[in-house]
Write a protein that holds these residues in place. Structure first.
Motif, PDB file in Angstrom:
ATOM      1  N   PHE A 130       0.854  -1.197   0.000  1.00 47.01           N
ATOM      2  CA  PHE A 130       0.000   0.000   0.000  1.00 47.01           C
ATOM      3  C   PHE A 130       0.887   1.243   0.000  1.00 47.01           C
ATOM      4  CE2 PHE A 130      -2.259  -3.494   1.871  1.00 47.01           C
ATOM      5  CZ  PHE A 130      -3.528  -3.411   1.324  1.00 47.01           C
ATOM      6  N   SER A 131       0.472   2.241  -0.776  1.00 43.92           N
ATOM      7  CA  SER A 131       1.285   3.447  -0.935  1.00 43.92           C
ATOM      8  C   SER A 131       1.076   4.414   0.224  1.00 43.92           C
ATOM      9  CB  SER A 131       0.919   4.149  -2.250  1.00 43.92           C
ATOM     10  OG  SER A 131      -0.395   4.688  -2.172  1.00 43.92           O
ATOM     11  N   ILE A 132       2.038   5.331   0.355  1.00 39.72           N
ATOM     12  CA  ILE A 132       1.903   6.379   1.379  1.00 39.72           C
ATOM     13  C   ILE A 132       0.622   7.177   1.145  1.00 39.72           C
ATOM     14  CG2 ILE A 132       2.789   8.701   1.851  1.00 39.72           C
ATOM     15  CD1 ILE A 132       5.372   7.630   2.566  1.00 39.72           C
ATOM     16  N   TRP A 133       0.278   7.404  -0.109  1.00 44.49           N
ATOM     17  CA  TRP A 133      -0.956   8.137  -0.415  1.00 44.49           C
ATOM     18  C   TRP A 133      -2.171   7.421   0.172  1.00 44.49           C
ATOM     19  CZ3 TRP A 133      -4.908   6.439  -3.977  1.00 44.49           C
ATOM     20  CH2 TRP A 133      -5.936   7.373  -4.136  1.00 44.49           C
ATOM     21  N   GLU A 134      -2.251   6.106  -0.018  1.00 44.85           N
ATOM     22  CA  GLU A 134      -3.369   5.328   0.543  1.00 44.85           C
ATOM     23  C   GLU A 134      -3.344   5.342   2.069  1.00 44.85           C
ATOM     24  OE1 GLU A 134      -4.367   1.405  -1.567  1.00 44.85           O
ATOM     25  OE2 GLU A 134      -2.271   1.761  -2.099  1.00 44.85           O
ATOM     26  N   SER A 192      -1.938   7.431   4.232  1.00 40.45           N
ATOM     27  CA  SER A 192      -2.207   8.729   4.851  1.00 40.45           C
ATOM     28  C   SER A 192      -3.657   9.157   4.665  1.00 40.45           C
ATOM     29  CB  SER A 192      -1.264   9.788   4.283  1.00 40.45           C
ATOM     30  OG  SER A 192      -1.440   9.918   2.884  1.00 40.45           O
ATOM     31  N   GLN A 193      -4.218   8.933   3.465  1.00 31.01           N
ATOM     32  CA  GLN A 193      -5.570   9.421   3.190  1.00 31.01           C
ATOM     33  C   GLN A 193      -6.662   8.498   3.704  1.00 31.01           C
ATOM     34  OE1 GLN A 193      -6.182  10.957  -0.712  1.00 31.01           O
ATOM     35  NE2 GLN A 193      -8.407  10.939  -0.598  1.00 31.01           N
ATOM     36  N   PHE A 194      -6.468   7.174   3.558  1.00 33.12           N
ATOM     37  CA  PHE A 194      -7.561   6.249   3.846  1.00 33.12           C
ATOM     38  C   PHE A 194      -7.412   5.482   5.157  1.00 33.12           C
ATOM     39  CE2 PHE A 194      -7.486   6.557  -0.840  1.00 33.12           C
ATOM     40  CZ  PHE A 194      -8.778   6.998  -1.054  1.00 33.12           C
ATOM     41  N   MET A 195      -6.212   5.426   5.731  1.00 33.21           N
ATOM     42  CA  MET A 195      -6.018   4.638   6.946  1.00 33.21           C
ATOM     43  C   MET A 195      -5.709   5.504   8.164  1.00 33.21           C
ATOM     44  SD  MET A 195      -3.826   1.450   5.373  1.00 33.21           S
ATOM     45  CE  MET A 195      -4.035   1.048   3.637  1.00 33.21           C
ATOM     46  N   PHE A 196      -4.700   6.401   8.030  1.00 31.40           N
ATOM     47  CA  PHE A 196      -4.286   7.189   9.178  1.00 31.40           C
ATOM     48  C   PHE A 196      -4.980   8.546   9.252  1.00 31.40           C
ATOM     49  CE2 PHE A 196       0.200   5.073   9.475  1.00 31.40           C
ATOM     50  CZ  PHE A 196      -0.412   3.848   9.728  1.00 31.40           C
ATOM     51  N   ASP A 197      -5.534   9.010   8.126  1.00 30.59           N
ATOM     52  CA  ASP A 197      -6.222  10.301   8.059  1.00 30.59           C
ATOM     53  C   ASP A 197      -5.307  11.444   8.505  1.00 30.59           C
ATOM     54  OD1 ASP A 197      -8.275  12.080   7.533  1.00 30.59           O
ATOM     55  OD2 ASP A 197      -9.177  11.866   9.528  1.00 30.59           O
TER      56      ASP A 197
END
Length: 436
Positions: A37-41, A43-48
């Motif tokens: 999973f990418s940093i984009w995913e 940060s945006q979808f898991m860690f917010d």
């Protein structure tokens, strides 16, 4: 004329084709692997949190998992284990990234309806994946002999004694001996002991609880699988019930799950068959929450209505017929759910008929209908076709917006699911286990 041998031949040809499809779907070794999973995913979808904030945290502490950078890009990619380590070790603005986990045993959710094609397996699969990406430890139990969820989890070769049928056989042996032991003189017991049961049942009776649990491509998702050969479980269970009339057949899975350590899992999800039988009743009596997916058509509405009525009638019959035996068997009757939720699937927000059916559901079932439906998108269609959830699909294989729209649909449904689970969990702890 065509007899049973023709059906068996058709089955053999189909199994061979299934093997070819799985080989093409997963990998040459037929073993499913989970993509990074990418940093984009993350940060945006898991860690917010902002991606730049996460990058700075990683740069400031080289001991944290750093992921890998693929040759064709600048994006960093992380495994699920690395993501979970980041969850455990990082804090943002003083807050932990670990999900809320009330004390006590795992919460159990049955995804059930006897209308085929309403998305039971898709819902169970995505809820399990969503919970795992949220940091929870998940066990999925495949009650359906079609074994679609098992295949989606990457398991191909499954023996019937490793399925729910095996758990039921083991339970019959244990319950038979418990009932005999309750008599001062075992000879006075009118029911058979385990050594008087059929040999195939006895051979499974000695298995340990953990023997039925198998690993998946997801490090925090385990599965109790199903297989096509387990389709005879309804017939076999009726035979066993006739052999031992005091066996509370509907409590096998509940008793089995009670054996597992409270902290082994956080969430347990059941994928139920499209029927009300021995397996679906076991799922219902083991579940804390009942999730009922339904499509947006009249026939789905009609089928869901029938399902709720027939399940209610079956549970009432069991509550009255087994009342004298249930307490000693470790079961509380009548069965109570902490919550019942109806989830609309395959929904198209631009379709007037779908909107009308959603209104009809809400008029009849009120707040029991989930606020967020599962939308029909290309990514959702591919999910079933390739036995991959939206979470498992690599967004680089389609337009990012298509993937993002599908993911957001499942994310909103999952968030509502999580709120339902946590609310029921808190109520259970506050009220001392009302729905147990």
């Amino acid at each position: 004329m065509r007899d049973h041998t023709h059906l068996q031949g058709m089955n053999e040809r189909s199994l061979a084709q299934q093997a070819s499809v799985r080989k093409a779907t997963f990998s040459p070794s037929e073993k499913k692997t989970l993509r990074p999973f990418s940093i984009w995913e993350i940060s945006q979808f898991m860690f917010d949190i902002p991606a730049d904030t996460l990058r700075k945290k990683l740069a400031d502490d080289p001991s944290l998992p750093q992921g890998i950078v693929e040759e064709d890009g600048r994006q960093r990619w992380f495994t699920l284990n690395e993501i979970n380590e980041l969850r455990r070790r990082l804090r943002f603005r003083g807050k932990t990234l670990m999900p809320k986990r009330p004390p006590g045993r795992a919460m159990r959710i049955a995804v059930s309806n006897f209308k085929g094609g309403v998305g039971k397996t898709v819902v169970a699969h995505h809820l399990a994946n969503g919970a795992a990406l949220d940091g929870y430890r998940v066990l999925v139990i495949d009650f359906d002999p079609q074994a679609t969820l098992t295949h989606s989890m990457g398991l191909v070769e499954v023996k019937e004694w490793n399925t729910v049928w095996g758990i039921m056989c083991r339970d019959l042996c244990r319950e038979a001996d418990r009932i005999v032991a309750a008599y001062d003189d075992p000879g006075d017991c009118p029911y058979p002991s385990s050594d008087e049961l059929p040999e195939d049942v006895q051979s499974i009776g000695s298995q340990r609880a953990q023997d039925f649990i198998q690993k998946t491509a997801w490090s925090t998702i385990d599965v109790i699988p199903s297989c096509a050969n387990a389709a005879f479980v309804e017939f076999a269970s009726a035979q066993y019930r006739a052999l031992h009339k005091a066996w509370s057949f509907f409590g096998c899975i509940s008793r089995y799950l009670d054996e597992l350590p409270d902290d082994q899992y956080d969430i347990i999800i059941f994928d139920c068959p499209p029927a009300i039988g021995y397996q679906s009743l076991n799922a219902a009596f083991a579940a804390d929450i009942l999730y009922v997916p339904s499509g947006p058509g009249y026939w789905e509405y009609d089928s869901t209505t029938s399902y709720l009525g027939q399940l209610g009638d079956a549970m009432e019959d069991i509550s009255s017929g087994f009342a004298s035996l249930a307490k000693d068997a470790g079961i509380s009757l009548p069965k109570k759910f902490d919550d019942v939720r109806l989830l609309m699937t395959r929904f198209e927000a631009s379709n007037p008929l779908h909107i009308a059916m959603m209104d009809a559901f809400r008029n009849v079932f009120g707040d029991d209908v989930c606020k967020n439906a599962i939308e029909m998108t290309r990514a959702v269609e591919q999910s079933g076709r390739f036995q991959q959830s939206v979470y498992e699909q690599d967004y680089r294989q389609m337009t990012r917006e298509t993937w993002k729209r599908a993911r957001q649909s499942f994310d909103t449904a999952y968030i509502e699911f999580r709120e339902t689970v946590l609310r029921a969990w808190d109520d259970r702890n506050t009220n001392g286990g009302m729905g147990a």
